[in-house]
Design an enzyme around this catalytic site. Structure first.
Site, PDB file in Angstrom:
ATOM      1  N   ASP A  76      -8.583 -14.136 -32.446  1.00 26.84           N
ATOM      2  CA  ASP A  76      -7.522 -14.242 -31.442  1.00 26.84           C
ATOM      3  C   ASP A  76      -7.676 -13.148 -30.400  1.00 26.84           C
ATOM      4  OD1 ASP A  76      -4.687 -15.119 -30.523  1.00 26.84           O
ATOM      5  OD2 ASP A  76      -4.500 -12.955 -30.840  1.00 26.84           O
ATOM      6  N   TYR A  81      -6.534  -8.464 -22.593  1.00 31.80           N
ATOM      7  CA  TYR A  81      -6.979  -7.402 -23.499  1.00 31.80           C
ATOM      8  C   TYR A  81      -8.218  -6.714 -22.923  1.00 31.80           C
ATOM      9  CZ  TYR A  81      -3.897  -9.512 -27.037  1.00 31.80           C
ATOM     10  OH  TYR A  81      -2.826 -10.018 -27.726  1.00 31.80           O
ATOM     11  N   HIS A 173       1.225 -16.829 -23.123  1.00 29.50           N
ATOM     12  CA  HIS A 173       1.594 -15.512 -23.646  1.00 29.50           C
ATOM     13  C   HIS A 173       3.106 -15.284 -23.646  1.00 29.50           C
ATOM     14  CE1 HIS A 173      -0.908 -11.595 -24.214  1.00 29.50           C
ATOM     15  NE2 HIS A 173       0.035 -11.678 -25.110  1.00 29.50           N
ATOM     16  N   PRO A 259       1.795  -7.818 -38.086  1.00 31.64           N
ATOM     17  CA  PRO A 259       2.237  -8.026 -39.472  1.00 31.64           C
ATOM     18  C   PRO A 259       2.436  -6.745 -40.264  1.00 31.64           C
ATOM     19  CG  PRO A 259      -0.093  -8.555 -39.260  1.00 31.64           C
ATOM     20  CD  PRO A 259       0.422  -8.345 -37.864  1.00 31.64           C
ATOM     21  N   ALA A 261       3.379  -3.854 -38.699  1.00 30.05           N
ATOM     22  CA  ALA A 261       4.271  -3.008 -37.890  1.00 30.05           C
ATOM     23  C   ALA A 261       3.552  -1.763 -37.372  1.00 30.05           C
ATOM     24  CB  ALA A 261       5.510  -2.624 -38.691  1.00 30.05           C
ATOM     25  N   ALA A 262       2.432  -1.989 -36.680  1.00 27.32           N
ATOM     26  CA  ALA A 262       1.636  -0.892 -36.107  1.00 27.32           C
ATOM     27  C   ALA A 262       1.269   0.149 -37.161  1.00 27.32           C
ATOM     28  CB  ALA A 262       2.383  -0.235 -34.941  1.00 27.32           C
ATOM     29  N   ALA A 266       1.403   0.066 -43.751  1.00 28.62           N
ATOM     30  CA  ALA A 266       0.078   0.240 -44.356  1.00 28.62           C
ATOM     31  C   ALA A 266      -0.180   1.666 -44.820  1.00 28.62           C
ATOM     32  CB  ALA A 266      -1.003  -0.174 -43.365  1.00 28.62           C
ATOM     33  N   VAL A 338      -7.802  -5.904 -46.366  1.00 25.69           N
ATOM     34  CA  VAL A 338      -6.923  -7.023 -46.021  1.00 25.69           C
ATOM     35  C   VAL A 338      -7.349  -8.300 -46.748  1.00 25.69           C
ATOM     36  CG1 VAL A 338      -6.298  -8.571 -44.126  1.00 25.69           C
ATOM     37  CG2 VAL A 338      -6.160  -6.095 -43.803  1.00 25.69           C
TER      38      VAL A 338
END
Length: 367
Positions: A76, A81, A173, A259, A261-262, A266, A338
């Site tokens: 994606d 970007y 977008h 997913p 949250a920045a 994690a 992941v």
């Protein structure tokens, strides 16, 4: 007479391919298209002059090759970007490693303006984030938004940068309040009819805006959206109010961004962030920092008790509710982490523990 006994066992080449395919594959909404879980987010692919956490071309291509080798076949990106460099690098990765175009699902987006290098040579320029001003510029008028002229111009530019004949899934977008829904949806439908785009999706908007666009397509027998790329994770669940319900009822596949949250989901709450993006919490404000910290601590506690990374817990909760998360990865090690999250299933009690502290907050990211 054919000897059918010859085909009672799958060929070794197929078994080998399946073993190498560490990603899962899921249907994208009501379409027949299968996408990988996870989806590789392309915001990290491009040029670090755009943002310091973006990988350069060499590291980006190596990451894309590693993703392909592991079965992450859905990439994606968006036209803005790294001001188009993300798309260019994805195209170069396919060519440099002789990856067949048909074996990769490429998603990109249109709406915001890509900085024109003839006007501004700084690849770190943020032209895209000033839509009201770009509409007043002779260099950017009709190069942003969702008018027929702009959509066609943006898609043609993306095809050139990607060096491909078609885009697998084109996402708008955002919603464009300046253009009639009929004009936008007819333009998108025509691109599908021309085989320049194969499927349509949308990203971050109000549920009623998305419903208007879908209804416009349906009543005119035009191509409808098959996916919604919205902001959704354990720390931001406002999409559960309307958008997720609407998508689930109408067969639209959810492929959320942010997913983890920045990175907040994690790493331990007391852990040190490693990038400008993580340090500043991503693109949007956290209106409930105390509750978010409590949720993150519970993610950490469950991760410790299960003997897995925190990302596995956050993704196990999310994967149960969506088709596939779009995850920005900065290393092969993170990619492998992941991919290993597929094995974890949370109990109902664990899910309740993660959800209970959440407190409603103002919706964000729809403009």
């Amino acid at each position: 007479m054919l000897n059918y006994k010859k085909w009672t066992q799958p060929p070794n080449s197929l078994i080998k391919s399946i073993k190498a395919s560490r990603a899962a594959y899921r249907r994208l909404g009501n379409s027949g298209l299968l996408v990988s879980n996870p989806i590789l987010g392309g915001m990290h692919i491009g040029d670090p002059r755009w943002y310091d956490w973006v990988l350069d071309e060499k590291d980006s291509i190596a990451l894309l090759k590693a993703a392909y080798d592991r079965g992450i076949n859905t990439w994606d990106t968006a036209n803005i970007y790294s001001n188009g460099e993300s798309e260019r690098i994805m195209g170069r990765a396919l060519r440099s490693h002789n990856i067949p175009r048909s074996k990769v699902v490429i998603m990109t987006k249109c709406f915001r303006a890509v900085t024109d290098p003839d006007v501004d040579g700084d690849i770190g320029s943020s032209t895209a984030f000033f839509p009201d001003l770009t509409r007043q510029s002779k260099d950017y008028v009709n190069h942003c938004g969702l008018s027929r002229a702009s959509v066609f111009q943006q898609v043609e530019a993306s095809l050139r940068r990607l060096n491909t004949d078609y885009i697998d899934v084109l996402h708008i977008h955002r919603f464009d309040h300046h253009v009639p829904p009929e004009e936008t949806m007819k333009a998108l439908h025509d691109l599908v009819q021309m085989n320049k785009v194969r499927y349509l999706g949308a990203s971050s908007m109000w549920a009623h805006e998305f419903a208007i666009l879908q209804h416009t397509a349906e009543k005119n027998n035009w191509t409808k959206f098959v996916s919604m790329q919205n902001h959704y994770n354990l720390l931001y669940r406002e999409e559960e109010r309307e958008m997720i319900k609407y998508c689930n009822l109408t067969g639209v596949g959810l492929i959320p961004w942010g997913p983890l949250a920045a990175g907040k989901l994690a790493r331990p709450p007391d852990g040190k962030a490693s990038t400008f993006r993580a340090i500043n919490g991503g693109a949007y404000k956290d209106h409930n920092p105390a509750e978010s910290e409590q949720i993150a601590r519970r993610v950490h506690q469950i991760a410790v008790s299960r003997g897995v990374p925190m990302s596995h817990v956050a993704l196990a909760w999310l994967n149960k509710r969506v088709v596939s998360p779009v995850i920005g990865l900065s290393s092969v090690e993170r990619m492998d982490e992941v991919l290993d999250a597929r094995a974890l299933e949370l109990s109902d009690e664990e899910e309740s523990r993660l959800e209970d502290p959440y407190k409603a907050q103002p919706p964000q990211g729809h403009s």
